[in-house]
Write a protein that holds these residues in place. Structure first.
Motif, PDB file in Angstrom:
ATOM      1  N   GLU A 171      43.900   0.481   1.428  1.00 55.69           N
ATOM      2  CA  GLU A 171      43.977   1.747   2.173  1.00 55.69           C
ATOM      3  C   GLU A 171      44.882   2.770   1.495  1.00 55.69           C
ATOM      4  OE1 GLU A 171      42.000   2.442   4.459  1.00 55.69           O
ATOM      5  OE2 GLU A 171      41.195   0.452   4.901  1.00 55.69           O
ATOM      6  N   ARG A 175      37.083   3.299  -4.973  1.00 52.64           N
ATOM      7  CA  ARG A 175      37.356   2.097  -4.189  1.00 52.64           C
ATOM      8  C   ARG A 175      36.040   1.431  -3.789  1.00 52.64           C
ATOM      9  NH1 ARG A 175      40.383   3.165   1.281  1.00 52.64           N
ATOM     10  NH2 ARG A 175      38.444   4.347   1.607  1.00 52.64           N
ATOM     11  N   ARG A 222      34.814  -1.223  -1.436  1.00 56.58           N
ATOM     12  CA  ARG A 222      35.273  -2.025  -0.296  1.00 56.58           C
ATOM     13  C   ARG A 222      34.701  -3.439  -0.340  1.00 56.58           C
ATOM     14  NH1 ARG A 222      38.291  -0.608   3.759  1.00 56.58           N
ATOM     15  NH2 ARG A 222      38.791   1.580   4.152  1.00 56.58           N
TER      16      ARG A 222
END
Length: 353
Positions: free
Chosen positions: A268, A299, A301
């Protein structure tokens, strides 16, 4: 079953494949060649999933960098034959990279007979080649429709078949004999929970990990003694001189992949802080001064599964619902292709007249 026999018996079967990565496209290929009508949906602007390449301009200099899957291997005989077809089409090539490992103290050359392939001129090329091929199937086969920027959010069933609802187009009018999900496991769970709890439970059992990637554009060649490095300590897990891959043009470009553990701990964090940390780690290994480069972070995930499942695929014949993806078939690009084809064969066995 021959393609001609399948066409006569299955031409009215319309199948939806959600996900235009390699698993979804491989699945669609087998189904379409057997005579099914196939619609492929993907939320992205282009096909290929995690076989992805970023392209952009820095100060009017065009660059590209593979920031997802870095290469692929081909152990299975059928997949090797497919890779050869990609090579013949100019969509893939062998990457004769100088490889090394780094244990925190220094570089050690890595010698292996394992062949590593990449898409050419970028990692997205095999998927793009498949889309072109599927869109030009000769009669009596029906060309596959690939609908991009379509985020499937819900599945509903009725006597007339399955219907899809997407964020961009609301409820779709077409009714499908089967819906096949070729998406990361966590994205399959909410779609399956209301309609197939057993499939949702299988997807929920796959533990997918994130990965931070940083694409680095350098003003001069980097004097590391290798083109790809497996890192065994610190925040980085992999470095690659991406501009060294076959078919690449433009400035010297490196790809940095953080380790799964570091990525999960910082999943995050903002892109700027991640970029700073990984550029410092790159510099400590002999990379360029962070102040002299341009860098972009991405990013992922859902980058990989630890451990990957070995089910191959999942198919509920009574419902007409299925799952495929690398996370179901040992991971890796080859696993995605094999999983998609395995699911397609399950579907065809069910639909056979």
């Amino acid at each position: 079953m021959s393609a001609a026999a399948a066409v006569t018996g299955q031409a009215t079967h319309i199948v939806a494949v959600v996900g235009a990565g390699l698993a979804g496209l491989a699945c669609a290929q087998v189904l379409a060649q057997a005579g099914c009508i196939v619609h492929v949906f993907d939320k992205s602007r282009g096909p290929s999933g995690r076989m992805s390449t970023r392209r952009a301009d820095d100060a009017q200099v065009t660059w590209q960098c593979d920031h997802g899957a870095q290469y692929f291997t081909a152990r299975d005989a059928d997949f090797r034959a497919e890779v050869q077809r990609w090579q013949q089409a100019g969509a893939a090539a062998l990457w004769p990279a100088r490889l090394a490992s780094h244990d925190g103290q220094g570089f050690a050359p890595l010698h292996t007979p394992l062949e590593r392939f990449v898409g050419t001129p970028r990692m997205t090329a095999p998927a793009a080649h498949l889309v072109r091929t599927l869109g030009a199937l000769p009669p009596p086969l029906v060309p596959v429709q690939v609908r991009l920027q379509t985020t499937v959010q819900a599945l509903e069933t009725s006597a007339s078949g399955w219907s899809l609802t997407s964020a961009e187009h609301a409820s779709h009018a077409t009714r499908y004999r089967a819906v096949l999900l070729a998406v990361p496991a966590p994205q399959a769970v909410p779609l399956l929970t209301p309609v197939a709890p057993d499939g949702a439970a299988l997807a929920a059992s796959a533990l997918m990990r994130g990965c931070w990637a940083v694409m680095v554009r350098c003003i001069a060649p980097v004097s590391l003694p290798c083109d790809g490095v497996f890192i065994n300590s610190g925040p980085l897990r992999w470095l690659a001189r991406d501009s060294n891959k076959p078919g690449r043009t433009g400035p010297e470009t490196w790809l940095l992949h953080a380790s799964p553990e570091w990525s999960e701990a910082h999943i995050e964090d903002d892109a700027a802080s991640v970029t700073t940390a990984l550029l410092r780690a790159f510099a400590a290994l002999g990379g360029p001064d962070p102040a002299t480069v341009h860098a972009t972070a991405h990013r992922w995930r859902y980058a990989d599964t630890e451990p990957p499942l070995t089910a191959g695929c999942w198919w509920n014949a009574s419902l007409g619902l299925g799952l495929c993806g690398d996370w179901l078939h040992g991971g890796k690009v080859e696993g995605a292709w094999l999983s998609g084809r395995a699911l397609a064969r399950c579907v065809l066995d069910t639909l056979a007249p």
